[in-house]
Design a protein around this motif. Structure first.
Motif, PDB file in Angstrom:
ATOM      1  N   ALA A  85      47.432   4.319 -27.550  1.00 37.05           N
ATOM      2  CA  ALA A  85      45.520   4.249 -27.600  1.00 37.05           C
ATOM      3  C   ALA A  85      45.376   3.321 -26.256  1.00 37.05           C
ATOM      4  N   ARG A  86      44.048   2.950 -26.657  1.00 35.31           N
ATOM      5  CA  ARG A  86      44.122   1.463 -25.283  1.00 35.31           C
ATOM      6  C   ARG A  86      44.527   0.261 -25.725  1.00 35.31           C
ATOM      7  N   VAL A  87      45.309  -0.299 -24.865  1.00 35.15           N
ATOM      8  CA  VAL A  87      45.699  -1.662 -25.476  1.00 35.15           C
ATOM      9  C   VAL A  87      44.579  -2.642 -24.894  1.00 35.15           C
ATOM     10  N   GLY A 219      44.930   8.309 -22.326  1.00 35.82           N
ATOM     11  CA  GLY A 219      43.535   8.551 -22.458  1.00 35.82           C
ATOM     12  C   GLY A 219      43.324   7.343 -21.504  1.00 35.82           C
ATOM     13  N   GLY A 220      42.090   6.507 -22.477  1.00 33.78           N
ATOM     14  CA  GLY A 220      41.095   5.059 -21.394  1.00 33.78           C
ATOM     15  C   GLY A 220      42.134   4.179 -20.269  1.00 33.78           C
ATOM     16  N   ASN A 221      43.007   4.061 -20.932  1.00 35.98           N
ATOM     17  CA  ASN A 221      44.326   3.566 -19.753  1.00 35.98           C
ATOM     18  C   ASN A 221      44.708   4.121 -18.650  1.00 35.98           C
ATOM     19  N   GLY A 225      39.156   7.232 -14.196  1.00 39.07           N
ATOM     20  CA  GLY A 225      37.253   7.694 -13.713  1.00 39.07           C
ATOM     21  C   GLY A 225      36.615   7.188 -14.904  1.00 39.07           C
ATOM     22  N   LYS A 226      37.299   7.323 -16.639  1.00 40.47           N
ATOM     23  CA  LYS A 226      36.837   7.106 -17.650  1.00 40.47           C
ATOM     24  C   LYS A 226      36.341   5.335 -17.495  1.00 40.47           C
ATOM     25  N   LYS A 227      36.933   4.995 -18.610  1.00 43.56           N
ATOM     26  CA  LYS A 227      36.715   4.301 -18.838  1.00 43.56           C
ATOM     27  C   LYS A 227      36.985   2.807 -17.712  1.00 43.56           C
ATOM     28  N   CYS A 228      37.582   2.812 -17.309  1.00 44.45           N
ATOM     29  CA  CYS A 228      37.960   1.619 -16.228  1.00 44.45           C
ATOM     30  C   CYS A 228      37.146   1.806 -14.994  1.00 44.45           C
ATOM     31  N   GLU A 246      26.868   2.599 -19.358  1.00 44.95           N
ATOM     32  CA  GLU A 246      27.191   2.189 -20.512  1.00 44.95           C
ATOM     33  C   GLU A 246      27.995   3.317 -21.715  1.00 44.95           C
ATOM     34  N   HIS A 247      28.434   2.593 -23.054  1.00 45.21           N
ATOM     35  CA  HIS A 247      29.554   3.360 -23.665  1.00 45.21           C
ATOM     36  C   HIS A 247      28.702   4.499 -24.552  1.00 45.21           C
ATOM     37  N   MET A 248      27.745   5.361 -24.069  1.00 49.04           N
ATOM     38  CA  MET A 248      27.044   6.020 -25.060  1.00 49.04           C
ATOM     39  C   MET A 248      26.749   7.402 -24.902  1.00 49.04           C
ATOM     40  N   PRO A 268      30.813   2.390 -31.240  1.00 48.13           N
ATOM     41  CA  PRO A 268      31.694   2.218 -30.807  1.00 48.13           C
ATOM     42  C   PRO A 268      32.762   2.928 -30.555  1.00 48.13           C
ATOM     43  N   SER A 269      33.763   2.656 -30.646  1.00 43.51           N
ATOM     44  CA  SER A 269      35.111   4.330 -30.221  1.00 43.51           C
ATOM     45  C   SER A 269      35.075   4.343 -31.432  1.00 43.51           C
ATOM     46  N   ALA A 270      35.337   5.713 -31.682  1.00 46.77           N
ATOM     47  CA  ALA A 270      35.451   6.915 -32.765  1.00 46.77           C
ATOM     48  C   ALA A 270      34.449   6.349 -33.481  1.00 46.77           C
ATOM     49  N   ASP A 297      29.138  13.069 -24.313  1.00 43.66           N
ATOM     50  CA  ASP A 297      29.519  12.353 -25.403  1.00 43.66           C
ATOM     51  C   ASP A 297      30.300  10.768 -25.770  1.00 43.66           C
ATOM     52  N   ASP A 298      30.424  10.423 -24.569  1.00 42.92           N
ATOM     53  CA  ASP A 298      31.179   9.244 -24.011  1.00 42.92           C
ATOM     54  C   ASP A 298      30.064   7.725 -23.570  1.00 42.92           C
ATOM     55  N   ILE A 299      29.906   8.870 -21.735  1.00 43.54           N
ATOM     56  CA  ILE A 299      29.382   7.830 -21.021  1.00 43.54           C
ATOM     57  C   ILE A 299      28.014   7.722 -20.519  1.00 43.54           C
ATOM     58  N   PHE A 319      35.069  16.427 -22.425  1.00 43.67           N
ATOM     59  CA  PHE A 319      35.623  15.639 -23.680  1.00 43.67           C
ATOM     60  C   PHE A 319      36.699  15.400 -23.887  1.00 43.67           C
ATOM     61  N   PHE A 320      36.996  14.022 -24.002  1.00 46.42           N
ATOM     62  CA  PHE A 320      38.214  13.591 -24.439  1.00 46.42           C
ATOM     63  C   PHE A 320      38.300  12.612 -25.928  1.00 46.42           C
ATOM     64  N   GLY A 321      37.645  13.837 -27.023  1.00 42.30           N
ATOM     65  CA  GLY A 321      36.806  13.898 -27.824  1.00 42.30           C
ATOM     66  C   GLY A 321      38.229  13.865 -29.516  1.00 42.30           C
ATOM     67  N   SER A 386      44.360  11.058 -31.797  1.00 45.95           N
ATOM     68  CA  SER A 386      44.950  11.774 -30.636  1.00 45.95           C
ATOM     69  C   SER A 386      43.144  12.899 -31.167  1.00 45.95           C
ATOM     70  N   ARG A 387      44.241  13.281 -29.394  1.00 45.50           N
ATOM     71  CA  ARG A 387      42.565  13.591 -28.907  1.00 45.50           C
ATOM     72  C   ARG A 387      42.119  15.489 -28.517  1.00 45.50           C
ATOM     73  N   PHE A 388      41.180  16.224 -27.910  1.00 49.62           N
ATOM     74  CA  PHE A 388      41.460  17.047 -27.139  1.00 49.62           C
ATOM     75  C   PHE A 388      40.781  16.474 -25.603  1.00 49.62           C
ATOM     76  N   ALA A 448      41.729   3.424 -35.171  1.00 47.38           N
ATOM     77  CA  ALA A 448      42.163   3.702 -34.329  1.00 47.38           C
ATOM     78  C   ALA A 448      42.060   4.539 -32.998  1.00 47.38           C
ATOM     79  N   ALA A 449      41.235   3.576 -32.138  1.00 47.41           N
ATOM     80  CA  ALA A 449      41.355   4.733 -31.030  1.00 47.41           C
ATOM     81  C   ALA A 449      41.870   3.284 -29.740  1.00 47.41           C
ATOM     82  N   ALA A 450      41.586   1.769 -30.441  1.00 42.60           N
ATOM     83  CA  ALA A 450      42.467   1.153 -29.967  1.00 42.60           C
ATOM     84  C   ALA A 450      43.415   0.114 -30.512  1.00 42.60           C
TER      85      ALA A 450
HETATM   86  C1  SPV Z   1      36.987   4.871 -26.833  1.00 45.35           C
HETATM   87  O1  SPV Z   1      37.993   4.609 -27.318  1.00 45.35           O
HETATM   88  O2  SPV Z   1      35.977   4.802 -26.820  1.00 45.35           O
HETATM   89  C2  SPV Z   1      37.709   6.615 -26.193  1.00 45.35           C
HETATM   90  C3  SPV Z   1      39.047   7.241 -25.514  1.00 45.35           C
HETATM   91  O3  SPV Z   1      36.456   7.110 -25.824  1.00 45.35           O
HETATM   92  S1  SPV Z   1      39.378   6.562 -23.774  1.00 45.35           S
HETATM   93  O4  SPV Z   1      39.345   7.284 -23.269  1.00 45.35           O
HETATM   94  O5  SPV Z   1      41.051   6.577 -24.903  1.00 45.35           O
HETATM   95  O6  SPV Z   1      39.665   4.907 -24.225  1.00 45.35           O
END
Ligand code: SPV
Ligand code: GTP
Ligand code: MN
Length: 603
Positions: A85-87, A219-221, A225-228, A246-248, A268-270, A297-299, A319-321, A386-388, A448-450
């Motif tokens: 998970a993200r830390v 994932g996000g760690n 390209g995604k969260k960072c 935005e996280h939208m 928020p996540s999950a 579905d996320d950003i 999607f990283f769902g 866990s994710r797809f 559990a996303a973090a």
């Molecule tokens: C989140 O935690 O909001 C996610 C998964 O979408 S991750 O890419 O790990 O951040």
């Protein structure tokens, strides 16, 4: 494979597959000197390249082939059990001034951040290949898109980035073109290191458009390209350039008259973005011709267009769902999307090698996410996070407008959290300023996303607590700044799908039935739906929402549509204290708004 010796890259970069961008070539050479890889591979994003990488990962056990008949070209990856998970406690924003990162971020001075993480990177790619991944966040031809390059030693990251972004030759061409015009790209350096939680950092240097991530492959760690990039660095860029990152999720709702309204929602996540983005209308709505399409579905990146409306793109391509809970009942579109060409991370498997997770309605797990025999008493088959990873193009509800370079016009912005008590099903903010307060005051129970405790209520403004690359006080001010002459801003709403009854069960059916709430919002935008004014905003009465086919008991109606003045008085006191944590940088307009509502609650 186009692997070349690290030592020779600087001499004739072009011939060896490097770029026409001198700055990029120089950075790759500099990273290679620091990390000492055995080889360097510039990713072109081709099928052949991906096939070679996947074959290598299958051979070394990084990927496990799933049942080829039921899930063609699909793979299981088991991450390190301490890397799931993200830390957030190891995630830093390194700005010159600590105040620019704000109380919402962990901060380190840039020199110290570089020194600490570079020490970890030293020689870390010995025996490994360094992959250079040029990528574009958003459609390649969109003016709203932004490019980056991730350097990583993880082929799993390469395979995921290929699904999640527009990766390879086309992105590199855009980076080269923009470089010639003096433009920049985001630099992301990543190594899985030793996967040791004590040697792990996710660092952001927004002033340098740079990310450095060490010690996690998850994932996000790791998919930078995604969260960072698309949230932390992009939010920082967006502030100075007049847009929003935005996280939208972004979805389109087409009504029986054929009008489509686009809605962006921050949870928020999950907390339900993927599910809402892929919503399938309930029976009666389907018969009447309602349709929901998925843009993201996320950003969400949005900016004002010439007509004053906000236009949004989804910067991602996949999607990283969250896998657990995804079923033919809860999210049929997601289930159909992940039948092929999908990477599953940390799910369980059945005896015939199909992926399995809690909530999936068919199959029996025999092996858990750690690769051990499944034992319900010991641990769930699938990790809760866990994710797809899958291309958005495989989603049956994927909107053709998702590829539109101009983006889609947003009619409504929705904030929402996981709130077992107090917060009703839906309410509407009075105006933009009130809406910004509603977003800033968002609370939600952790998931559990973090890593860390689950189910603890915390403030998660605009679902951006883990993702805003600068001081929240400045961020709220930036949001307020969109309210200008000529702006045609979306209406702002707040939802809560997670209100519980005295028996601890959810009171609202959720999922497809959430369309009933979206319909009310669209009618409010058009001015045709009823509501009652309260100090917290406009609440529908049960009769203002189409509840045909839903049975709600008395407790459900009271709690979903009721307004608990005493409870909100306490909530507003807590919101006031929360805003105070940001000190004098917090916009006065937000304090005034909080005080105005608190006074009304007391009246
Ligand atoms: C989140 O935690 O909001 C996610 C998964 O979408 S991750 O890419 O790990 O951040
Ligand atoms: P990230 O990818 O982490 O940003 O999360 P997300 O917001 O996309 O979360 P997702 O849609 O995957 O939701 C995850 C959890 O929320 C799952 O456990 C779902 O079952 C649950 N969920 C989603 N929508 C609803 C709903 O309408 N009602 C209820 N009760 N649960 C929901
Ligand atoms: Mn997310």
């Amino acid at each position: 494979m186009n692997a070349i010796a690290a030592a020779s890259t600087a001499s004739d970069p072009h011939k060896q597959g490097a770029s026409r961008h001198a700055g990029l070539n120089a950075w790759v050479a500099e990273v290679a000197r620091l990390t000492q890889p055995d080889a360097i591979h510039w990713c072109d994003g081709s099928d052949a390249e991906n096939a070679a990488l996947v074959a290598k990962m299958e051979a070394d056990g990084t990927l496990i082939r799933l049942n080829e008949e039921t899930h063609p070209n699909s793979w299981l990856h088991r991450s390190h059990p301490d890397d799931v998970a993200r830390v957030e406690h190891l995630t830093f924003v390194c700005t010159s001034h600590a105040d620019d990162a704000g109380p919402n971020n962990h901060w380190m001075a840039p020199e110290e951040g570089h020194a600490q993480i570079d020490a970890l990177f030293e020689g870390c790619m010995r025996g490994r290949t360094l992959y250079v991944i040029p990528y574009c966040m958003g459609p390649i031809d969109s003016p709203l898109s932004r490019c980056g390059v991730e350097i990583t030693d993880s082929p799993y990251v390469v395979a995921n980035m290929r699904i999640m972004t527009r990766m390879g030759a086309a992105a590199l061409a855009r980076i080269e073109r923009e470089g010639e015009a003096g433009g920049s790209f985001v630099k992301g350096l990543h190594s899985i290191g030793e996967l040791d939680p004590n040697r792990r950092f996710i660092m952001h240097f927004p002033e340098e458009l740079t990310i450095k991530s060490y010690g996690s492959g998850y994932g996000g760690n790791a998919l930078l390209g995604k969260k960072c990039h698309a949230l932390r660095i992009a939010s920082y860029q967006a502030r100075s350039e007049g847009w929003l990152a935005e996280h939208m999720l972004i979805l389109g709702v087409e009504n029986p008259q054929g009008e489509t309204h686009y809605i962006a929602a921050a949870f928020p996540s999950a907390c339900g973005k993927t599910n809402l983005a892929m919503l399938i209308p309930p029976e009666g709505y389907l018969k009447d011709g309602w349709k929901v399409t998925t843009v993201g579905d996320d950003i969400c990146w949005m900016r004002p267009g010439a007509d004053g409306r906000l236009y949004a793109i989804n910067p991602e391509a996949g999607f990283f769902g969250v896998a657990p809970g995804t079923s033919i009942n809860s999210n049929p579109n997601a289930l159909k999307t992940i039948q092929k060409n999908t990477i599953f991370t940390n799910v369980g498997v059945t005896a015939d090698n199909q992926p399995w997770w809690e909530g999936l309605q068919s199959g029996t797990p025999v092996t858990d996410w750690r690769g051990e025999p499944y034992d319900a008493a010991k641990r769930p088959a699938a990790h809760p996070n866990s994710r797809f990873t899958v291309s958005a193009k495989q989603c049956p509800s994927y909107s053709p407008m998702a590829e539109d370079p101009q983006g889609v016009p947003i009619s409504a912005i929705v904030f929402g959290g996981r709130r077992a008590s107090l917060v009703p099903l839906v309410f509407e903010a009075r105006d933009w300023t009130h809406g910004v307060l509603v977003g800033a005051a968002m609370g939600s129970e952790t998931t559990a996303a973090a890593t860390g405790a689950v189910g603890v209520m915390r403030r998660d403004p605009m679902a951006m607590k883990p993702f805003c690359g600068y001081n929240f006080a400045d961020y709220f001010n930036h949001w307020l700044s969109f309210d200008q002459a000529g702006a045609k801003l979306p209406k702002i709403f707040h939802v809560n799908w997670f209100r519980k009854g005295d028996d601890g069960k959810f009171l609202w059916p959720g999922f497809g039935d959430n369309l009933r709430v979206l319909e009310w919002m669209i009618e409010r935008v058009k001015g045709t739906a009823g509501a009652v004014d309260t100090p917290i905003g406009a609440l529908p009465r049960a009769e203002d929402i189409n509840l045909d086919g839903v049975s709600l008991g008395e407790e459900a109606r009271d709690k979903l549509f009721g307004f608990d003045r005493d409870g909100w008085r306490a909530e507003f006191a807590s919101i006031g204290h929360y805003l105070e944590e940001y000190g004098p940088r917090i916009p006065q307009a937000l304090i005034d708004e909080q005080q105005r509502i608190a006074a009304q609650l007391d009246a």
